[in-house]
Write a protein that holds these residues in place. Sequence first.
Motif, PDB file in Angstrom:
ATOM      1  N   LYS A   7      41.778 -13.920 -12.708  1.00  0.00           N
ATOM      2  CA  LYS A   7      42.867 -13.751 -13.672  1.00  0.00           C
ATOM      3  C   LYS A   7      42.759 -14.866 -14.707  1.00  0.00           C
ATOM      4  O   LYS A   7      43.559 -15.795 -14.714  1.00  0.00           O
ATOM      5  N   PRO A   8      41.764 -14.791 -15.579  1.00  0.00           N
ATOM      6  CA  PRO A   8      41.536 -15.889 -16.524  1.00  0.00           C
ATOM      7  C   PRO A   8      42.731 -16.107 -17.442  1.00  0.00           C
ATOM      8  O   PRO A   8      43.332 -15.155 -17.939  1.00  0.00           O
ATOM      9  N   ASN A   9      43.053 -17.400 -17.653  1.00  0.00           N
ATOM     10  CA  ASN A   9      44.225 -17.701 -18.477  1.00  0.00           C
ATOM     11  C   ASN A   9      44.035 -18.894 -19.413  1.00  0.00           C
ATOM     12  O   ASN A   9      44.961 -19.271 -20.121  1.00  0.00           O
ATOM     13  N   LYS A  10      42.843 -19.532 -19.379  1.00  0.00           N
ATOM     14  CA  LYS A  10      42.618 -20.623 -20.330  1.00  0.00           C
ATOM     15  C   LYS A  10      41.132 -20.820 -20.595  1.00  0.00           C
ATOM     16  O   LYS A  10      40.276 -20.420 -19.801  1.00  0.00           O
ATOM     17  N   THR A  11      40.854 -21.446 -21.726  1.00  0.00           N
ATOM     18  CA  THR A  11      39.482 -21.733 -22.143  1.00  0.00           C
ATOM     19  C   THR A  11      39.249 -23.228 -22.057  1.00  0.00           C
ATOM     20  O   THR A  11      39.942 -24.007 -22.714  1.00  0.00           O
ATOM     21  N   ILE A  12      38.277 -23.625 -21.210  1.00  0.00           N
ATOM     22  CA  ILE A  12      37.953 -25.048 -21.098  1.00  0.00           C
ATOM     23  C   ILE A  12      36.439 -25.308 -21.160  1.00  0.00           C
ATOM     24  O   ILE A  12      36.018 -26.460 -21.117  1.00  0.00           O
ATOM     25  N   ASP A  13      35.637 -24.250 -21.241  1.00  0.00           N
ATOM     26  CA  ASP A  13      34.180 -24.375 -21.303  1.00  0.00           C
ATOM     27  C   ASP A  13      33.722 -24.066 -22.726  1.00  0.00           C
ATOM     28  O   ASP A  13      34.028 -22.988 -23.252  1.00  0.00           O
ATOM     29  N   TYR A  14      32.973 -25.005 -23.325  1.00  0.00           N
ATOM     30  CA  TYR A  14      32.616 -24.871 -24.732  1.00  0.00           C
ATOM     31  C   TYR A  14      31.164 -25.269 -24.981  1.00  0.00           C
ATOM     32  O   TYR A  14      30.563 -26.019 -24.204  1.00  0.00           O
ATOM     33  N   ILE A  15      30.655 -24.808 -26.115  1.00  0.00           N
ATOM     34  CA  ILE A  15      29.378 -25.267 -26.665  1.00  0.00           C
ATOM     35  C   ILE A  15      29.697 -25.854 -28.037  1.00  0.00           C
ATOM     36  O   ILE A  15      30.182 -25.148 -28.928  1.00  0.00           O
ATOM     37  N   LEU A  16      29.460 -27.161 -28.198  1.00  0.00           N
ATOM     38  CA  LEU A  16      29.824 -27.873 -29.422  1.00  0.00           C
ATOM     39  C   LEU A  16      28.571 -28.253 -30.206  1.00  0.00           C
ATOM     40  O   LEU A  16      27.598 -28.764 -29.643  1.00  0.00           O
ATOM     41  N   LEU A  17      28.636 -28.049 -31.516  1.00  0.00           N
ATOM     42  CA  LEU A  17      27.476 -28.218 -32.400  1.00  0.00           C
ATOM     43  C   LEU A  17      27.711 -29.367 -33.376  1.00  0.00           C
ATOM     44  O   LEU A  17      28.729 -29.408 -34.072  1.00  0.00           O
ATOM     45  N   ASP A  18      26.793 -30.284 -33.408  1.00  0.00           N
ATOM     46  CA  ASP A  18      26.819 -31.457 -34.274  1.00  0.00           C
ATOM     47  C   ASP A  18      27.126 -31.055 -35.724  1.00  0.00           C
ATOM     48  O   ASP A  18      26.385 -30.301 -36.344  1.00  0.00           O
ATOM     49  N   LYS A  19      28.217 -31.589 -36.288  1.00  0.00           N
ATOM     50  CA  LYS A  19      28.626 -31.232 -37.645  1.00  0.00           C
ATOM     51  C   LYS A  19      27.678 -31.759 -38.718  1.00  0.00           C
ATOM     52  O   LYS A  19      27.719 -31.308 -39.865  1.00  0.00           O
ATOM     53  N   ARG A  20      26.832 -32.697 -38.360  1.00  0.00           N
ATOM     54  CA  ARG A  20      25.910 -33.248 -39.354  1.00  0.00           C
ATOM     55  C   ARG A  20      24.791 -32.272 -39.697  1.00  0.00           C
ATOM     56  O   ARG A  20      24.022 -32.498 -40.634  1.00  0.00           O
ATOM     57  N   LYS A  21      24.691 -31.200 -38.930  1.00  0.00           N
ATOM     58  CA  LYS A  21      23.691 -30.168 -39.147  1.00  0.00           C
ATOM     59  C   LYS A  21      24.405 -28.840 -39.417  1.00  0.00           C
ATOM     60  O   LYS A  21      25.479 -28.584 -38.869  1.00  0.00           O
ATOM     61  N   THR A  22      23.800 -27.999 -40.242  1.00  0.00           N
ATOM     62  CA  THR A  22      24.350 -26.665 -40.480  1.00  0.00           C
ATOM     63  C   THR A  22      23.759 -25.706 -39.464  1.00  0.00           C
ATOM     64  O   THR A  22      22.547 -25.544 -39.379  1.00  0.00           O
ATOM     65  N   TRP A  23      24.627 -25.071 -38.677  1.00  0.00           N
ATOM     66  CA  TRP A  23      24.194 -24.141 -37.641  1.00  0.00           C
ATOM     67  C   TRP A  23      24.653 -22.737 -38.002  1.00  0.00           C
ATOM     68  O   TRP A  23      25.764 -22.541 -38.477  1.00  0.00           O
ATOM     69  N   ALA A  50      33.863 -34.219 -35.024  1.00  0.00           N
ATOM     70  CA  ALA A  50      32.422 -34.465 -35.024  1.00  0.00           C
ATOM     71  C   ALA A  50      31.588 -33.222 -34.728  1.00  0.00           C
ATOM     72  O   ALA A  50      30.394 -33.193 -35.020  1.00  0.00           O
ATOM     73  N   PHE A  51      32.222 -32.201 -34.147  1.00  0.00           N
ATOM     74  CA  PHE A  51      31.487 -31.019 -33.704  1.00  0.00           C
ATOM     75  C   PHE A  51      32.141 -29.738 -34.205  1.00  0.00           C
ATOM     76  O   PHE A  51      33.359 -29.666 -34.389  1.00  0.00           O
ATOM     77  N   THR A  52      31.319 -28.713 -34.364  1.00  0.00           N
ATOM     78  CA  THR A  52      31.779 -27.357 -34.639  1.00  0.00           C
ATOM     79  C   THR A  52      31.666 -26.543 -33.360  1.00  0.00           C
ATOM     80  O   THR A  52      30.710 -26.684 -32.604  1.00  0.00           O
ATOM     81  N   HIS A  53      32.626 -25.672 -33.108  1.00  0.00           N
ATOM     82  CA  HIS A  53      32.568 -24.799 -31.936  1.00  0.00           C
ATOM     83  C   HIS A  53      31.659 -23.601 -32.204  1.00  0.00           C
ATOM     84  O   HIS A  53      31.571 -23.109 -33.336  1.00  0.00           O
ATOM     85  N   SER A  54      31.040 -23.114 -31.144  1.00  0.00           N
ATOM     86  CA  SER A  54      30.219 -21.906 -31.289  1.00  0.00           C
ATOM     87  C   SER A  54      31.078 -20.653 -31.320  1.00  0.00           C
ATOM     88  O   SER A  54      30.566 -19.557 -31.561  1.00  0.00           O
ATOM     89  N   PHE A  65      33.563 -18.611 -15.843  1.00  0.00           N
ATOM     90  CA  PHE A  65      32.659 -17.714 -16.560  1.00  0.00           C
ATOM     91  C   PHE A  65      31.630 -18.554 -17.319  1.00  0.00           C
ATOM     92  O   PHE A  65      31.979 -19.594 -17.895  1.00  0.00           O
ATOM     93  N   PRO A  66      30.385 -18.132 -17.355  1.00  0.00           N
ATOM     94  CA  PRO A  66      29.415 -18.807 -18.224  1.00  0.00           C
ATOM     95  C   PRO A  66      29.648 -18.417 -19.690  1.00  0.00           C
ATOM     96  O   PRO A  66      30.173 -17.338 -19.973  1.00  0.00           O
ATOM     97  N   VAL A  67      29.259 -19.312 -20.558  1.00  0.00           N
ATOM     98  CA  VAL A  67      29.395 -19.105 -22.005  1.00  0.00           C
ATOM     99  C   VAL A  67      28.013 -19.179 -22.637  1.00  0.00           C
ATOM    100  O   VAL A  67      27.224 -20.062 -22.303  1.00  0.00           O
ATOM    101  N   VAL A  68      27.718 -18.234 -23.542  1.00  0.00           N
ATOM    102  CA  VAL A  68      26.380 -18.139 -24.147  1.00  0.00           C
ATOM    103  C   VAL A  68      26.507 -18.010 -25.667  1.00  0.00           C
ATOM    104  O   VAL A  68      27.371 -17.276 -26.164  1.00  0.00           O
ATOM    105  N   THR A  69      25.649 -18.720 -26.387  1.00  0.00           N
ATOM    106  CA  THR A  69      25.617 -18.560 -27.842  1.00  0.00           C
ATOM    107  C   THR A  69      24.165 -18.509 -28.311  1.00  0.00           C
ATOM    108  O   THR A  69      23.290 -19.132 -27.718  1.00  0.00           O
ATOM    109  N   VAL A  70      23.935 -17.759 -29.389  1.00  0.00           N
ATOM    110  CA  VAL A  70      22.618 -17.716 -30.021  1.00  0.00           C
ATOM    111  C   VAL A  70      22.734 -18.409 -31.378  1.00  0.00           C
ATOM    112  O   VAL A  70      23.588 -18.063 -32.201  1.00  0.00           O
ATOM    113  N   LEU A  71      21.870 -19.389 -31.603  1.00  0.00           N
ATOM    114  CA  LEU A  71      21.864 -20.160 -32.848  1.00  0.00           C
ATOM    115  C   LEU A  71      20.574 -19.899 -33.590  1.00  0.00           C
ATOM    116  O   LEU A  71      19.500 -19.887 -33.001  1.00  0.00           O
ATOM    117  N   GLN A  72      20.669 -19.682 -34.904  1.00  0.00           N
ATOM    118  CA  GLN A  72      19.486 -19.345 -35.693  1.00  0.00           C
ATOM    119  C   GLN A  72      19.499 -20.094 -36.997  1.00  0.00           C
ATOM    120  O   GLN A  72      20.579 -20.300 -37.567  1.00  0.00           O
TER     121      GLN A  72
END
Length: 264
Positions: free
Chosen positions: A224-240, A208-212, A257-264
């Motif tokens: 000592k980071p060893n895994k990714t569990i924090d995400y920003i998910l984008l509704d697949k019904r829209k083109t991002w 249902a979602f696309t990853h950023s 760690f904080p996660v940041v994405t820029v969407l345009q």
Amino acid sequence: MLKRLLPLILLFFYVALFAQKPQPFLPAAGIKVMTYNIHHGNPPSKDSLIDLEAIARVIRAQSPDIVALQEVDQFTRRSGNVDQAKAIAEQLGMHYFYAKAMDYDAGAYGQAILSRFPIRSTAVRQLPSAPEFRGEPRILGEAFIQLPNGSTLRFGTVHLDAQKSEANRLLQAKALQRILAEQKTPMIIAGDFNAIRSSEAMKVLDAAFTHSCTTCAFTIPVLKPNKTIDYILLDKRKTWSVVSHETIQETYASDHFPVVTVLQ
């Protein structure tokens, strides 16, 4: 007669052409979205110290438009009876919404949304757990945010189950998929999913979602980071259009760690 009608005919075609042109969903400048598990403002190296100023500094440095926060206290004894979402929002000059997940330590524990744009409506959506489960209740904190160009964005913050068994996360992922389908308003869900990308829960959400991010950097633990569990998910019904995605390597303020994405 034709000369008199010509301006009206041209006006008609101009209006028709303009009306058919799709209006952009996001503002021309785009939006910057952040997700951050703030560990109730307690730097992991400082025992019981609460340092909301450090959390605010991390967020301010990125200058996001919308932020999903997890592990946020409200009037708990351990955090000095402070409304943490309100305190952080005031330091940043942002609107905020606190989504309570549970009673905790004479106060509340949950998630929050910060926004530079007006928040028009909010909801706390309970997420399911197996009947035999005895752990923390899990929620989706949801806000409808009015963007500067008049569009409405549906934005959610989540903190899925942390148990070793994936059963609850799978139930919760399926619930998020159903919640998404309830409305046509484009949605972003961000947060701590407590699940790696290849997990069954994330596979459900991938439908249902696309990853950023494509190759997503580790987000925990900070030393000592060893895994990714924090995400920003984008509704697949829209083109991002993902302009950028970054995991901020900040090691003091929280255990994530904080996660940041820029969407345009």
